[in-house]
Motif scaffolding. Sequence first.
Motif, PDB file in Angstrom:
ATOM      1  N   ILE A  90       0.716  -1.064   0.044  1.00 38.60           N
ATOM      2  CA  ILE A  90       0.264   0.210   0.000  1.00 38.60           C
ATOM      3  C   ILE A  90       1.045   1.348   0.208  1.00 38.60           C
ATOM      4  O   ILE A  90       1.467   1.270   0.984  1.00 38.60           O
ATOM      5  CB  ILE A  90      -1.264  -0.060   1.417  1.00 38.60           C
ATOM      6  CG1 ILE A  90      -1.970  -1.267   1.292  1.00 38.60           C
ATOM      7  CG2 ILE A  90      -1.491   1.425   1.139  1.00 38.60           C
ATOM      8  CD1 ILE A  90      -2.757  -1.187   2.140  1.00 38.60           C
ATOM      9  N   MET A  91       1.172   1.743  -1.238  1.00 36.25           N
ATOM     10  CA  MET A  91       1.687   2.932  -0.657  1.00 36.25           C
ATOM     11  C   MET A  91       1.091   3.996  -0.346  1.00 36.25           C
ATOM     12  O   MET A  91      -0.764   4.753  -1.016  1.00 36.25           O
ATOM     13  CB  MET A  91       1.601   3.941  -2.632  1.00 36.25           C
ATOM     14  CG  MET A  91       3.070   4.911  -3.146  1.00 36.25           C
ATOM     15  SD  MET A  91       3.350   5.166  -4.603  1.00 36.25           S
ATOM     16  CE  MET A  91       4.549   3.630  -4.956  1.00 36.25           C
ATOM     17  N   LYS A  92       1.607   5.280   0.239  1.00 32.98           N
ATOM     18  CA  LYS A  92       0.214   6.635   0.618  1.00 32.98           C
ATOM     19  C   LYS A  92       1.765   7.382   0.678  1.00 32.98           C
ATOM     20  O   LYS A  92       2.835   7.558   1.140  1.00 32.98           O
ATOM     21  CB  LYS A  92       0.643   6.010   2.536  1.00 32.98           C
ATOM     22  CG  LYS A  92      -0.473   4.895   3.220  1.00 32.98           C
ATOM     23  CD  LYS A  92      -0.671   4.628   4.314  1.00 32.98           C
ATOM     24  CE  LYS A  92      -1.436   3.792   5.024  1.00 32.98           C
ATOM     25  NZ  LYS A  92      -1.624   3.480   6.423  1.00 32.98           N
ATOM     26  N   ASP A  93       0.711   8.879   0.858  1.00 30.33           N
ATOM     27  CA  ASP A  93       1.405  10.193   0.218  1.00 30.33           C
ATOM     28  C   ASP A  93       2.085  10.740   1.960  1.00 30.33           C
ATOM     29  O   ASP A  93       1.113   9.681   3.395  1.00 30.33           O
ATOM     30  CB  ASP A  93       1.424  10.543  -0.044  1.00 30.33           C
ATOM     31  CG  ASP A  93       0.875  10.763  -1.756  1.00 30.33           C
ATOM     32  OD1 ASP A  93       1.607  10.275  -1.993  1.00 30.33           O
ATOM     33  OD2 ASP A  93      -0.352  10.953  -2.046  1.00 30.33           O
ATOM     34  N   CYS A  94       2.867  11.570   2.353  1.00 33.19           N
ATOM     35  CA  CYS A  94       3.324  11.865   3.479  1.00 33.19           C
ATOM     36  C   CYS A  94       2.421  12.349   3.949  1.00 33.19           C
ATOM     37  O   CYS A  94       0.897  13.779   3.308  1.00 33.19           O
ATOM     38  CB  CYS A  94       4.543  13.247   3.518  1.00 33.19           C
ATOM     39  SG  CYS A  94       5.702  11.208   3.744  1.00 33.19           S
ATOM     40  N   ALA A  95       1.686  12.545   5.092  1.00 39.08           N
ATOM     41  CA  ALA A  95       0.571  13.985   5.894  1.00 39.08           C
ATOM     42  C   ALA A  95       1.018  14.469   6.965  1.00 39.08           C
ATOM     43  O   ALA A  95       1.537  13.646   7.234  1.00 39.08           O
ATOM     44  CB  ALA A  95      -0.615  12.748   6.243  1.00 39.08           C
TER      45      ALA A  95
END
Length: 85
Positions: free
Chosen positions: A35-40
């Motif tokens: 699962i690829m997530k952006d930084c938040a």
Amino acid sequence: NGGTVIEMTSGAAAAYVKQQEIKNKFIKAIDPTTIMKDCAYPVIIQFVPLTFNPSNQSQIRDLEWENKWETGTITVAKWVKSLMK
């Protein structure tokens, strides 16, 4: 959390990998269950009207549009303090 952080060498490289077709190929090459997530980052915005409903996605998109932010920039919205205080 057991995750892995992959840091890109440039903003252009990160933008390239975020393209849906490239992202799918990238994930498939690493591990199809990835699962690829952006930084938040948490941000507090001042002077938001009390009529703003942080649960209303339409109002969140309006807030992004009014501030010339990319759609989807706001991932979560909530009040810092209860409105009753």
